[in-house]
Design an enzyme around this catalytic site. Structure first.
Site, PDB file in Angstrom:
ATOM      1  N   ARG A 170       0.840  -1.210   0.000  1.00 41.19           N
ATOM      2  CA  ARG A 170       0.000   0.000   0.000  1.00 41.19           C
ATOM      3  C   ARG A 170       0.872   1.256   0.000  1.00 41.19           C
ATOM      4  NH1 ARG A 170      -5.199   0.090   2.007  1.00 41.19           N
ATOM      5  NH2 ARG A 170      -4.775   1.904   3.298  1.00 41.19           N
ATOM      6  N   ARG A 247      -9.450  -6.373  13.010  1.00 39.05           N
ATOM      7  CA  ARG A 247      -8.722  -5.555  13.966  1.00 39.05           C
ATOM      8  C   ARG A 247      -9.599  -4.377  14.345  1.00 39.05           C
ATOM      9  NH1 ARG A 247      -4.947  -7.513  16.876  1.00 39.05           N
ATOM     10  NH2 ARG A 247      -3.698  -5.606  16.957  1.00 39.05           N
ATOM     11  N   GLU A 298      -3.677   6.312  19.188  1.00 44.99           N
ATOM     12  CA  GLU A 298      -4.416   5.190  18.584  1.00 44.99           C
ATOM     13  C   GLU A 298      -3.813   3.861  19.036  1.00 44.99           C
ATOM     14  OE1 GLU A 298      -5.127   5.597  14.365  1.00 44.99           O
ATOM     15  OE2 GLU A 298      -5.190   3.418  14.090  1.00 44.99           O
ATOM     16  N   ASP A 348      -9.938   1.439   0.557  1.00 48.30           N
ATOM     17  CA  ASP A 348      -9.834   2.868   0.846  1.00 48.30           C
ATOM     18  C   ASP A 348     -11.160   3.539   0.461  1.00 48.30           C
ATOM     19  OD1 ASP A 348      -7.253   2.780   1.829  1.00 48.30           O
ATOM     20  OD2 ASP A 348      -6.350   3.073  -0.134  1.00 48.30           O
TER      21      ASP A 348
END
Ligand code: UDP
Length: 365
Positions: A170, A247, A298, A348
């Site tokens: 990516r 996740r 995060e 995305d």
């Protein structure tokens, strides 16, 4: 005519297009108390727009998608350029000449390539089979050790040897001094935020929030000819083949009495010891000049029931299980599955919109 489950970008795009082109009566529902899915943002008390579900930077190479979103918002000139903090050493991302210079002192592209080639040869990698091998083969062992291994381990909760190579692909690797994180022709953040943008997509659509589709599906299905479902595909089928893994991330957000905490919207902490993966300083997404700042740390974790699913874990095991769910989904009459959760895909935002526009062209025209 149409019930859409989930007010994220997939559902919103289908809704908007169906209303515009077919005049369909569309009803969009969401289990949350807001629209926008994970692109949702909101104004904080300090006057800063917060990306509540993590940083969202719109970027695309697809002109049609860019023109599509520009109907609903003007975009600012934000260019994503996170920096990595490895035990206090700062590196530019994505991997480019600035990174290579900081790591090795090399100055020319030829020197950087030679260094990477040497490290790849020492590691003995010819055909990369997993994320670790792919990373070393792209950028060498030093960058893998300092900027990838720890971050990826925290983000995915799995060693790089057990993750698919495509995840690291990516990110661009560039032999120019260019810190733009994306290879995209078009990039920016909507002025006024994503929530304001998606509100503009909803003209003519009825929205119902705080509605749990799966808890009341017979009644909701009876409302419409067709259903577009964008929730988790395994939940739709009551996990009958087993649960897919996701996740999740959680954020610790605080307002600080300074106008500029870290000098960048995103700083990745790429060592294994720091418990969070990155710190987001929201005001920098829109060049904010507020006297205070809001930051979010995060933290990444394995999804468990009750958490928000964020990322599908696209490894072999989950890929095989998803393929079985996909068969069930394809055979489900009158239901279209879409989006990151409905298709179990690391999409995305632009790709979600592209897929939704395709579905409309194919199934609802
Ligand atoms: N990655 C990394 N170090 C970084 C940033 C990213 O190793 O500093 C790896 C990590 O495995 C991550 C992947 O690259 O999952 C893709 O990163 P991206 O920024 O696309 O992730 P997202 O923003 O979608 O969380």
């Amino acid at each position: 005519d149409l019930v859409i489950v989930g007010a994220g970008l997939f559902g919103l795009t289908v809704a908007q297009q169906a209303v515009e082109h077919t005049g369909a009566r569309v009803h969009i529902i969401d289990i949350r108390d807001h629209i926008g899915g994970n692109a949702y943002d909101r104004l904080d008390g300090a006057g800063v727009l917060i990306h509540q579900y993590g940083p969202h930077i719109f970027h695309t190479n697809n002109k049609a998608v860019w023109q599509y979103v520009n109907q609903f918002a003007e975009f600012n000139r934000y260019t994503n350029s996170p920096v990595a903090n490895y035990h206090g050493e700062i590196y530019n991302l994505p991997f480019n000449m600035n990174t290579f210079n900081r790591m090795w002192g090399v100055v020319t592209p030829a020197e950087a390539k030679a260094k990477i080639e040497q490290q790849r040869a020492e590691a003995g990698i010819t055909e990369p089979k997993n994320l670790e091998e792919q990373a070393i083969s792209l950028v060498g062992t030093d960058i893998y050790e300092k900027l990838i291994k720890g971050y990826t381990g925290k983000q995915w909760g799995r060693p790089c040897t057990e993750l698919p190579a495509f995840i690291i692909k990516r990110l661009p690797v560039r032999f120019t001094y260019d810190d733009n994180y994306f290879n995209a022709l078009y990039q920016g953040i909507p002025n006024g935020g994503y929530t304001a943008m998606v509100e503009n997509m909803l003209e003519g659509t009825e929205v119902r929030l705080n509605v749990d589709y799966l808890a009341d599906r017979e009644a909701l299905n009876a409302l419409a000819d067709k259903v577009v479902y964008t929730g988790p595909v395994d939940a739709y089928f009551d996990y009958r083949l087993g649960a897919l893994q996701y996740r999740s991330v959680r954020f610790e957000t605080e307002t600080l009495d300074t106008d500029n905490y870290q000098g960048n919207a995103v700083v990745n902490y790429t060592d294994a010891e720091t418990p969070y993966t990155r710190i987001i300083e929201h005001k920098h997404f829109e060049f904010g000049t507020q006297p205070k700042t809001v930051i979010s740390r995060e933290y990444s974790a394995e999804w468990k029931p009750g958490d928000e699913p964020y990322y599908p874990v696209n490894d072999e095991k989950n890929g095989a299980l998803y393929a079985e769910y996909r068969k069930l989904a394809d055979a489900e009459p009158g239901v279209i599955f879409g989006g990151r959760l409905g298709e179990y895909k690391y999409y995305d935002m632009d790709k979600v919109i592209e897929a939704a526009l395709d579905v409309v062209g194919r199934e609802l025209a």
